[in-house]
Design a protein around this motif. Sequence first.
Motif, PDB file in Angstrom:
ATOM      1  N   ASN A   1      24.752  55.484  37.380  1.00 52.55           N
ATOM      2  CA  ASN A   1      24.888  56.617  36.472  1.00 52.55           C
ATOM      3  C   ASN A   1      25.422  56.158  35.112  1.00 52.55           C
ATOM      4  OD1 ASN A   1      24.845  59.276  35.586  1.00 52.55           O
ATOM      5  ND2 ASN A   1      26.844  59.760  36.461  1.00 52.55           N
ATOM      6  N   LEU A   2      24.793  55.156  34.588  1.00 48.56           N
ATOM      7  CA  LEU A   2      25.275  54.557  33.344  1.00 48.56           C
ATOM      8  C   LEU A   2      25.133  55.509  32.166  1.00 48.56           C
ATOM      9  CD1 LEU A   2      23.992  50.967  33.974  1.00 48.56           C
ATOM     10  CD2 LEU A   2      26.350  51.578  33.442  1.00 48.56           C
ATOM     11  N   LYS A   3      26.086  55.416  31.272  1.00 49.39           N
ATOM     12  CA  LYS A   3      26.152  56.267  30.098  1.00 49.39           C
ATOM     13  C   LYS A   3      26.104  55.401  28.843  1.00 49.39           C
ATOM     14  CE  LYS A   3      29.273  59.338  32.635  1.00 49.39           C
ATOM     15  NZ  LYS A   3      30.599  60.001  32.633  1.00 49.39           N
ATOM     16  N   PRO A   4      25.725  55.984  27.705  1.00 45.77           N
ATOM     17  CA  PRO A   4      25.698  55.193  26.467  1.00 45.77           C
ATOM     18  C   PRO A   4      27.050  54.535  26.170  1.00 45.77           C
ATOM     19  CG  PRO A   4      24.541  57.249  26.158  1.00 45.77           C
ATOM     20  CD  PRO A   4      25.178  57.331  27.508  1.00 45.77           C
ATOM     21  N   GLU A   5      28.130  55.197  26.514  1.00 45.52           N
ATOM     22  CA  GLU A   5      29.455  54.633  26.233  1.00 45.52           C
ATOM     23  C   GLU A   5      29.798  53.453  27.135  1.00 45.52           C
ATOM     24  OE1 GLU A   5      28.712  57.837  26.859  1.00 45.52           O
ATOM     25  OE2 GLU A   5      30.267  58.811  28.087  1.00 45.52           O
ATOM     26  N   ASP A   6      28.956  53.156  28.105  1.00 49.87           N
ATOM     27  CA  ASP A   6      29.140  51.960  28.918  1.00 49.87           C
ATOM     28  C   ASP A   6      28.572  50.713  28.239  1.00 49.87           C
ATOM     29  OD1 ASP A   6      28.367  53.955  31.785  1.00 49.87           O
ATOM     30  OD2 ASP A   6      30.358  53.300  31.139  1.00 49.87           O
ATOM     31  N   THR A   7      27.883  50.907  27.139  1.00 53.87           N
ATOM     32  CA  THR A   7      27.313  49.783  26.407  1.00 53.87           C
ATOM     33  C   THR A   7      28.425  48.875  25.899  1.00 53.87           C
ATOM     34  OG1 THR A   7      25.342  50.995  25.728  1.00 53.87           O
ATOM     35  CG2 THR A   7      25.998  49.115  24.357  1.00 53.87           C
ATOM     36  N   ALA A   8      28.354  47.601  26.272  1.00 56.06           N
ATOM     37  CA  ALA A   8      29.391  46.644  25.907  1.00 56.06           C
ATOM     38  C   ALA A   8      29.016  45.269  26.446  1.00 56.06           C
ATOM     39  CB  ALA A   8      30.739  47.066  26.484  1.00 56.06           C
ATOM     40  N   VAL A   9      29.741  44.288  25.993  1.00 60.43           N
ATOM     41  CA  VAL A   9      29.699  42.976  26.633  1.00 60.43           C
ATOM     42  C   VAL A   9      30.719  43.007  27.768  1.00 60.43           C
ATOM     43  CG1 VAL A   9      30.059  40.503  26.382  1.00 60.43           C
ATOM     44  CG2 VAL A   9      28.998  41.811  24.522  1.00 60.43           C
ATOM     45  N   TYR A  10      30.269  42.685  28.943  1.00 61.80           N
ATOM     46  CA  TYR A  10      31.126  42.704  30.128  1.00 61.80           C
ATOM     47  C   TYR A  10      31.575  41.286  30.449  1.00 61.80           C
ATOM     48  CZ  TYR A  10      30.132  47.576  31.036  1.00 61.80           C
ATOM     49  OH  TYR A  10      30.063  48.958  30.942  1.00 61.80           O
ATOM     50  N   TYR A  11      32.862  41.167  30.675  1.00 59.87           N
ATOM     51  CA  TYR A  11      33.460  39.878  30.983  1.00 59.87           C
ATOM     52  C   TYR A  11      34.099  39.922  32.364  1.00 59.87           C
ATOM     53  CZ  TYR A  11      33.186  39.106  25.921  1.00 59.87           C
ATOM     54  OH  TYR A  11      32.752  38.967  24.629  1.00 59.87           O
ATOM     55  N   CYS A  12      33.939  38.834  33.103  1.00 62.77           N
ATOM     56  CA  CYS A  12      34.726  38.700  34.317  1.00 62.77           C
ATOM     57  C   CYS A  12      35.838  37.699  34.057  1.00 62.77           C
ATOM     58  CB  CYS A  12      33.870  38.272  35.496  1.00 62.77           C
ATOM     59  SG  CYS A  12      33.087  36.661  35.355  1.00 62.77           S
ATOM     60  N   ALA A  13      36.899  37.856  34.790  1.00 62.91           N
ATOM     61  CA  ALA A  13      38.076  37.019  34.618  1.00 62.91           C
ATOM     62  C   ALA A  13      38.677  36.741  35.980  1.00 62.91           C
ATOM     63  CB  ALA A  13      39.085  37.709  33.709  1.00 62.91           C
ATOM     64  N   ALA A  14      39.397  35.637  36.077  1.00 58.79           N
ATOM     65  CA  ALA A  14      39.984  35.243  37.357  1.00 58.79           C
ATOM     66  C   ALA A  14      41.432  34.829  37.170  1.00 58.79           C
ATOM     67  CB  ALA A  14      39.187  34.097  37.974  1.00 58.79           C
ATOM     68  N   SER A  15      42.221  35.135  38.177  1.00 57.13           N
ATOM     69  CA  SER A  15      43.620  34.732  38.184  1.00 57.13           C
ATOM     70  C   SER A  15      43.834  33.729  39.301  1.00 57.13           C
ATOM     71  CB  SER A  15      44.514  35.957  38.399  1.00 57.13           C
ATOM     72  OG  SER A  15      45.857  35.559  38.528  1.00 57.13           O
ATOM     73  N   GLN A  16      44.667  32.742  39.034  1.00 60.61           N
ATOM     74  CA  GLN A  16      45.030  31.757  40.046  1.00 60.61           C
ATOM     75  C   GLN A  16      46.482  31.913  40.476  1.00 60.61           C
ATOM     76  OE1 GLN A  16      43.454  27.710  39.106  1.00 60.61           O
ATOM     77  NE2 GLN A  16      42.605  28.693  37.286  1.00 60.61           N
ATOM     78  N   ARG A  17      47.113  32.929  39.928  1.00 62.19           N
ATOM     79  CA  ARG A  17      48.506  33.180  40.258  1.00 62.19           C
ATOM     80  C   ARG A  17      48.607  34.362  41.216  1.00 62.19           C
ATOM     81  NH1 ARG A  17      50.109  34.357  34.373  1.00 62.19           N
ATOM     82  NH2 ARG A  17      47.861  34.535  34.115  1.00 62.19           N
ATOM     83  N   SER A  18      49.798  34.663  41.599  1.00 63.44           N
ATOM     84  CA  SER A  18      50.015  35.819  42.455  1.00 63.44           C
ATOM     85  C   SER A  18      49.456  37.055  41.754  1.00 63.44           C
ATOM     86  CB  SER A  18      51.501  35.990  42.729  1.00 63.44           C
ATOM     87  OG  SER A  18      51.720  37.126  43.538  1.00 63.44           O
ATOM     88  N   PHE A  19      48.520  37.729  42.403  1.00 60.64           N
ATOM     89  CA  PHE A  19      47.816  38.837  41.766  1.00 60.64           C
ATOM     90  C   PHE A  19      48.532  40.136  42.071  1.00 60.64           C
ATOM     91  CE2 PHE A  19      44.148  40.048  39.428  1.00 60.64           C
ATOM     92  CZ  PHE A  19      43.768  41.306  39.854  1.00 60.64           C
ATOM     93  N   ILE A  20      49.207  40.626  41.083  1.00 60.07           N
ATOM     94  CA  ILE A  20      49.962  41.874  41.228  1.00 60.07           C
ATOM     95  C   ILE A  20      49.073  43.016  40.766  1.00 60.07           C
ATOM     96  CG2 ILE A  20      52.017  43.132  40.531  1.00 60.07           C
ATOM     97  CD1 ILE A  20      53.343  40.393  40.073  1.00 60.07           C
ATOM     98  N   THR A  21      48.839  43.942  41.653  1.00 66.28           N
ATOM     99  CA  THR A  21      47.834  44.968  41.379  1.00 66.28           C
ATOM    100  C   THR A  21      48.184  45.820  40.165  1.00 66.28           C
ATOM    101  OG1 THR A  21      48.939  46.396  42.973  1.00 66.28           O
ATOM    102  CG2 THR A  21      47.105  45.073  43.762  1.00 66.28           C
ATOM    103  N   SER A  22      49.452  46.072  39.975  1.00 66.64           N
ATOM    104  CA  SER A  22      49.824  46.889  38.819  1.00 66.64           C
ATOM    105  C   SER A  22      49.581  46.175  37.510  1.00 66.64           C
ATOM    106  CB  SER A  22      51.287  47.311  38.935  1.00 66.64           C
ATOM    107  OG  SER A  22      52.123  46.175  38.955  1.00 66.64           O
ATOM    108  N   TRP A  23      49.367  44.870  37.567  1.00 66.22           N
ATOM    109  CA  TRP A  23      49.100  44.101  36.358  1.00 66.22           C
ATOM    110  C   TRP A  23      47.599  43.829  36.161  1.00 66.22           C
ATOM    111  CZ3 TRP A  23      53.264  39.667  36.462  1.00 66.22           C
ATOM    112  CH2 TRP A  23      54.530  40.251  36.358  1.00 66.22           C
ATOM    113  N   ALA A  24      46.754  44.359  37.025  1.00 69.92           N
ATOM    114  CA  ALA A  24      45.325  44.045  36.959  1.00 69.92           C
ATOM    115  C   ALA A  24      44.715  44.435  35.617  1.00 69.92           C
ATOM    116  CB  ALA A  24      44.587  44.735  38.093  1.00 69.92           C
ATOM    117  N   LYS A  25      45.273  45.429  34.964  1.00 65.76           N
ATOM    118  CA  LYS A  25      44.720  45.904  33.700  1.00 65.76           C
ATOM    119  C   LYS A  25      45.088  45.014  32.522  1.00 65.76           C
ATOM    120  CE  LYS A  25      44.866  50.741  35.147  1.00 65.76           C
ATOM    121  NZ  LYS A  25      45.347  52.115  34.816  1.00 65.76           N
ATOM    122  N   ARG A  26      45.996  44.115  32.722  1.00 62.47           N
ATOM    123  CA  ARG A  26      46.481  43.279  31.625  1.00 62.47           C
ATOM    124  C   ARG A  26      45.622  42.026  31.483  1.00 62.47           C
ATOM    125  NH1 ARG A  26      53.025  43.040  32.576  1.00 62.47           N
ATOM    126  NH2 ARG A  26      53.365  45.261  32.988  1.00 62.47           N
TER     127      ARG A  26
END
Length: 124
Positions: free
Chosen positions: A82-107
């Motif tokens: 259900n993609l919308k025009p506002e979904d238009t963007a360059v999408y990046y994936c990222a990875a963490s190698q440290r303890s992954f704290i869920t509350s910090w996922a947005k950072r």
Amino acid sequence: VQLQASGGGLVQVGGSLRLSCAASGGRTTGMGWFRQAPGQEREYVAGFRWRDNAIYYADSVKGRFTVSRDNTKSTVHLQMTNLKPEDTAVYYCAASQRSFITSWAKRTETYDDWGQGTLVTVSS
């Protein structure tokens, strides 16, 4: 860790795309998807923690985007529907190698490595 993102493209409003992010060269504790539209700041989309399959979505994509994993390929997918025009963007994936704290996922600082980005264009 090297990240290879793929799957972007041009799609019409209401359509679907699946992005993939393959990780190699090390172990990761969590992965995230971000996007950046022209002239805008990088925006959090979703985060995933390997240990317990915990997934966290941004409100803007909740119910439309789904994260899944492929253990054998150390790959995380982002199914976008259900993609919308506002979904238009360059999408990046990222990875963490440290303890992954869920509350910090947005950072962005939670993540150690970033992929090259894949362009998603939603046309109306």
